[in-house]
Design an enzyme around this catalytic site. Structure first.
Site, PDB file in Angstrom:
ATOM      1  N   CYS A   2     -27.032  56.427  46.156  1.00 54.56           N
ATOM      2  CA  CYS A   2     -27.679  57.741  46.071  1.00 54.56           C
ATOM      3  C   CYS A   2     -26.595  58.808  46.038  1.00 54.56           C
ATOM      4  CB  CYS A   2     -28.541  57.978  47.294  1.00 54.56           C
ATOM      5  SG  CYS A   2     -29.650  56.602  47.636  1.00 54.56           S
ATOM      6  N   ARG A  28     -25.419  58.754  39.840  1.00 60.31           N
ATOM      7  CA  ARG A  28     -25.308  57.852  40.988  1.00 60.31           C
ATOM      8  C   ARG A  28     -26.651  57.228  41.373  1.00 60.31           C
ATOM      9  NH1 ARG A  28     -20.956  58.373  44.344  1.00 60.31           N
ATOM     10  NH2 ARG A  28     -22.272  57.896  46.125  1.00 60.31           N
ATOM     11  N   TRP A  75     -31.570  56.159  44.679  1.00 55.54           N
ATOM     12  CA  TRP A  75     -31.632  54.881  43.959  1.00 55.54           C
ATOM     13  C   TRP A  75     -32.181  53.901  44.981  1.00 55.54           C
ATOM     14  CZ3 TRP A  75     -28.503  50.194  44.169  1.00 55.54           C
ATOM     15  CH2 TRP A  75     -28.745  49.333  43.095  1.00 55.54           C
ATOM     16  N   ASN A 101     -27.057  58.213  52.191  1.00 59.49           N
ATOM     17  CA  ASN A 101     -26.603  57.269  51.161  1.00 59.49           C
ATOM     18  C   ASN A 101     -26.061  56.056  51.884  1.00 59.49           C
ATOM     19  OD1 ASN A 101     -25.497  56.050  48.853  1.00 59.49           O
ATOM     20  ND2 ASN A 101     -23.555  57.138  49.113  1.00 59.49           N
ATOM     21  N   GLY A 102     -26.538  54.857  51.511  1.00 59.20           N
ATOM     22  CA  GLY A 102     -26.045  53.642  52.166  1.00 59.20           C
ATOM     23  C   GLY A 102     -27.188  52.861  52.757  1.00 59.20           C
ATOM     24  N   GLU A 464     -19.700  40.791  27.372  1.00 61.97           N
ATOM     25  CA  GLU A 464     -19.749  42.248  27.541  1.00 61.97           C
ATOM     26  C   GLU A 464     -20.762  42.863  26.561  1.00 61.97           C
ATOM     27  OE1 GLU A 464     -18.893  44.269  29.654  1.00 61.97           O
ATOM     28  OE2 GLU A 464     -18.896  46.204  28.655  1.00 61.97           O
ATOM     29  N   LYS A 468     -24.015  45.115  27.562  1.00 62.63           N
ATOM     30  CA  LYS A 468     -24.313  46.462  27.033  1.00 62.63           C
ATOM     31  C   LYS A 468     -25.705  46.488  26.418  1.00 62.63           C
ATOM     32  CE  LYS A 468     -21.940  47.941  28.691  1.00 62.63           C
ATOM     33  NZ  LYS A 468     -20.847  47.807  29.552  1.00 62.63           N
ATOM     34  N   GLU A 471     -28.439  46.311  29.186  1.00 65.25           N
ATOM     35  CA  GLU A 471     -28.498  47.545  29.996  1.00 65.25           C
ATOM     36  C   GLU A 471     -29.125  48.699  29.226  1.00 65.25           C
ATOM     37  OE1 GLU A 471     -24.776  48.226  32.854  1.00 65.25           O
ATOM     38  OE2 GLU A 471     -24.206  47.705  30.818  1.00 65.25           O
ATOM     39  N   HIS A 487     -25.082  22.552  22.873  1.00 62.64           N
ATOM     40  CA  HIS A 487     -25.378  21.924  24.166  1.00 62.64           C
ATOM     41  C   HIS A 487     -26.594  22.572  24.831  1.00 62.64           C
ATOM     42  CE1 HIS A 487     -21.758  19.562  23.837  1.00 62.64           C
ATOM     43  NE2 HIS A 487     -21.032  20.656  23.667  1.00 62.64           N
ATOM     44  N   LYS A 582     -24.585  53.815  38.829  1.00 59.02           N
ATOM     45  CA  LYS A 582     -23.222  53.791  38.299  1.00 59.02           C
ATOM     46  C   LYS A 582     -22.281  52.988  39.184  1.00 59.02           C
ATOM     47  CE  LYS A 582     -19.989  54.800  35.436  1.00 59.02           C
ATOM     48  NZ  LYS A 582     -19.989  53.936  34.252  1.00 59.02           N
TER      49      LYS A 582
HETATM   50  C1  F6R Z   1     -21.860  47.544  33.058  1.00 62.42           C
HETATM   51  C2  F6R Z   1     -21.719  48.185  34.328  1.00 62.42           C
HETATM   52  C3  F6R Z   1     -21.696  47.352  35.562  1.00 62.42           C
HETATM   53  C4  F6R Z   1     -20.355  47.599  36.265  1.00 62.42           C
HETATM   54  C5  F6R Z   1     -20.298  46.851  37.606  1.00 62.42           C
HETATM   55  C6  F6R Z   1     -18.964  47.037  38.296  1.00 62.42           C
HETATM   56  O1  F6R Z   1     -21.976  48.462  32.028  1.00 62.42           O
HETATM   57  O2  F6R Z   1     -21.575  49.373  34.395  1.00 62.42           O
HETATM   58  O3  F6R Z   1     -21.867  46.009  35.279  1.00 62.42           O
HETATM   59  O4  F6R Z   1     -19.335  47.175  35.425  1.00 62.42           O
HETATM   60  O5  F6R Z   1     -21.326  47.321  38.443  1.00 62.42           O
HETATM   61  O6  F6R Z   1     -18.700  48.369  38.565  1.00 62.42           O
HETATM   62  P1  F6R Z   1     -17.238  48.873  38.921  1.00 62.42           P
HETATM   63  O7  F6R Z   1     -16.378  48.612  37.740  1.00 62.42           O
HETATM   64  O8  F6R Z   1     -17.409  50.310  39.237  1.00 62.42           O
HETATM   65  O9  F6R Z   1     -16.785  48.055  40.117  1.00 62.42           O
END
Ligand code: F6R
Length: 587
Positions: A2, A28, A75, A101-102, A464, A468, A471, A487, A582
């Site tokens: 949050c 966030r 969040w 937050n937490g 990756e 993307k 997400e 397989h 994020k």
């Molecule tokens: C993918 C994404 C997440 C972060 C993951 C790690 O687009 O944003 O999978 O890569 O939560 O986050 P960091 O790099 O901040 O530790």
């Protein structure tokens, strides 16, 4: 995760300033929003589910009266996304409001105790116990400082909370979640992120862990949890945070994808000493581990590949969330490379703490240089790519790769001959040629399953790419190592499926093309990402030819764009995908 904010001023209305700060920190957490202000010794509060702009339009958060206030974007962790679960929460007397937050780990126990003493609860959150516990402790002490000390001694977990008392006094406590004080000309902020106040001031105090702040319009005091006043330094926050504007771009995600020609060049630039230190540590490590989560883990997989292939250095890669459960032997001769954009991911912090208990050395490759990860590291290499606001990692991923290439190049005495300027030019061209990608994105609108195939160094890029796509578009997407197709995954191929084939003309080319033919024979549609055309592709996204080792930096770009434009087609919000945050500061 949050975001929280506290604000007090001598003359300005608090609510509009709080709403602006929340808007900038919305990345966030963004399922609900709330603001509470104090005026004439009374607390008024408005909150609702939705994003900052939506909620503000609905309930006019910014019209709340008073010069002191608190705000929050949520969040959800404990309790559904509802108006009642949104913050701020008020104590039963209505005389204290909090934002948090937490996680409060012992909230059930505390809630029972408080209920036995006659307190009642409206929400399903763990946070509401803080409000009532503060009320109870304030009623017995009549002193805000003592109230905070008593309260932090009773709650377990990791948290930052800001409390507002009905006389306008603010108090904030920090335990393993970020808290920054912003010092303006005539006003003060408490915030989870510099972005909460950068529009008004660039002077900040990064509050230490286990410290709390007392704030009112005449000043601030900071104490440790034992009540001793602590000395804190005011630092000038980099003006680059002000870059966190979309400018002419429709979304932060598109802006951040477009910044990559510059950010790969800038990656690690301010840290040549730290890179040299990292190289020394890596060379002398008895055992080397690389860890990260999500996108940062995909970068770790590429690091393992490059270190082994070019520098003959063996590294074990471990997902940060699996680190505590992995049978690994770490000691004082081990080195752990922790890769993270935010430096606040709970899984990575836990992994690093575990490694540090065995006296391992920690190298972090991280964007947020004020993060908890930085404070735990012996060597820190900054991504230097500026704030990344879009929840999906884009420019931070390629900055991580650029640093990994630089380290590999040093480890193998220049054997790759990397030319990031050339890569940057090629990325610029890819970004400017997006019309074909936009057309393909239209086709993905109704698709339910996408697979992404890549072999060797292209497999982590396939993972990756799938990350993307899922997400940003909410389409089911999976990365598959090319050779694994037969397989199992081949059973999934039919005419409803789209498959992205990452297939530059390198040592993996022929085998990957064979896989593509096997898929095509089952009716699936194929999007080839390659520098060489083929009749097997339904769509060919052309990438430029470059040295085999450097393809990962190039081939991810059209896929980021494809995911972004497909998100627009599907009408999802590319900057704030549903259910995500994020930085994931919860386990
Ligand atoms: C993918 C994404 C997440 C972060 C993951 C790690 O687009 O944003 O999978 O890569 O939560 O986050 P960091 O790099 O901040 O530790």
């Amino acid at each position: 995760m949050c975001s929280i904010i506290g604000y007090c001023s001598k003359g300005l209305a608090a609510a509009p300033i709080i709403v602006k700060g929340l808007k900038r920190m919305e990345y966030r957490g963004y399922d609900s929003v709330g603001v509470a202000t104090e005026s004439n010794n009374q607390i008024e509060l408005k909150k609702a589910t939705g994003k900052v702009d939506e909620v503000n339009l609905k309930v006019q958060l910014d019209s709340l009266p008073g010069k002191i206030g608190i705000g929050h974007t949520r969040w959800a962790t404990h309790g559904k996304v509802t108006d009642i679960n949104a913050h701020p929460h008020q104590s039963n007397s209505g005389k204290i409001a909090i934002v948090h937050n937490g996680i409060i780990e012992n909230f059930e126990e505390l809630k029972k105790q408080l209920e036995n003493e006659g307190y009642s609860f409206k929400s399903e959150t763990d946070s509401e116990v803080i409000a009532n516990l503060l009320q109870k402790n304030y009623e017995s002490t009549r002193d805000v400082k003592e109230t905070i000390m008593k309260t932090v001694a009773e709650i377990k977990g990791h948290y930052t909370f800001v409390a507002m008392f009905e006389n306008g006094q603010l108090a904030a406590a920090r335990f393993h979640e970020p808290l920054i004080v912003g010092i303006g000309k005539d006003d003060y902020f408490l915030s989870s992120d510099v972005l909460g106040f950068i529009e008004r001031t660039d002077e900040a105090i990064y509050v230490k862990n286990r410290n709390f702040v007392l704030m009112n319009s005449s000043g601030i005091q900071i104490f440790d949890f034992e009540g001793n006043e602590t000395k804190s330094h005011i630092v000038k926050v980099s003006k680059e945070f002000a870059d966190a504007y979309k400018g002419d771009y429709a979304h932060f995600t598109l802006k951040e994808i477009s910044e990559q020609p510059t950010t790969i060049i800038k990656a690690g630039k301010k840290n040549s000493d730290e890179i040299a230190k990292a190289i020394d540590l890596i060379k002398h490590a008895k055992t080397l581990y690389i860890t990260g989560s999500g996108t940062s883990y995909n970068a770790a997989v590429i690091a393992k590949y490059l270190f082994a292939k070019h520098a003959k250095i063996k590294a074990e890669i471990i997902l940060a969330s699996e680190f505590p459960f992995s049978p690994i032997s770490i000691d004082q001769n081990s080195v752990v490379i922790a890769i993270s954009q935010s430096g606040e991911t709970a899984d990575i912090l836990e992994s690093v703490d575990l490694a540090k208990k065995s006296n391992a050395k920690i190298i972090s490759i991280v964007n947020n240089l004020m993060s908890s990860l930085v404070r735990r590291s012996s060597c820190v290499i900054g991504l230097n790519c500026g704030p990344e606001i879009g929840v999906a990692a884009t420019k931070s991923f390629t900055a991580q790769l650029a640093i990994i290439y630089k380290i590999t190049e040093e480890l193998c005495d220049g054997c790759i001959g990397i030319d990031l300027k050339k890569v940057s030019d090629l990325i610029s061209k890819l970004i400017s040629n997006k019309s074909k990608i936009q057309l393909i994105a239209k086709e993905l609108k109704e698709v339910t399953d996408i697979y992404v195939l890549g072999r060797g160094i292209h497999y982590p890029i396939a993972s990756e790419a799938a990350l993307k796509l899922k997400e940003l578009t909410y389409i089911h997407a999976e990365g598959i190592p090319g050779g694994e197709l037969k397989h199992g995954p081949l059973a999934l191929m039919d005419s409803n499926v789209y498959v992205l084939i990452i297939n530059p003309n390198d040592s993996t080319y022929d085998d990957t093309l064979t896989s593509a033919r096997e898929i095509r024979a089952r009716g699936a549609k194929i999007i080839g990402i390659s520098n060489k055309s083929s009749d097997v592709y339904d769509h060919w996204i052309e990438i430029p030819t470059i040295d085999e080792t450097m393809y990962p930096l190039i081939e991810i770009i059209p896929i980021q764009l494809l995911a972004y434009y497909a998100a627009l087609e599907k009408d999802t919000d590319p900057d704030y995908p549903r259910n995500l945050a994020k930085s994931v500061t919860v386990k």
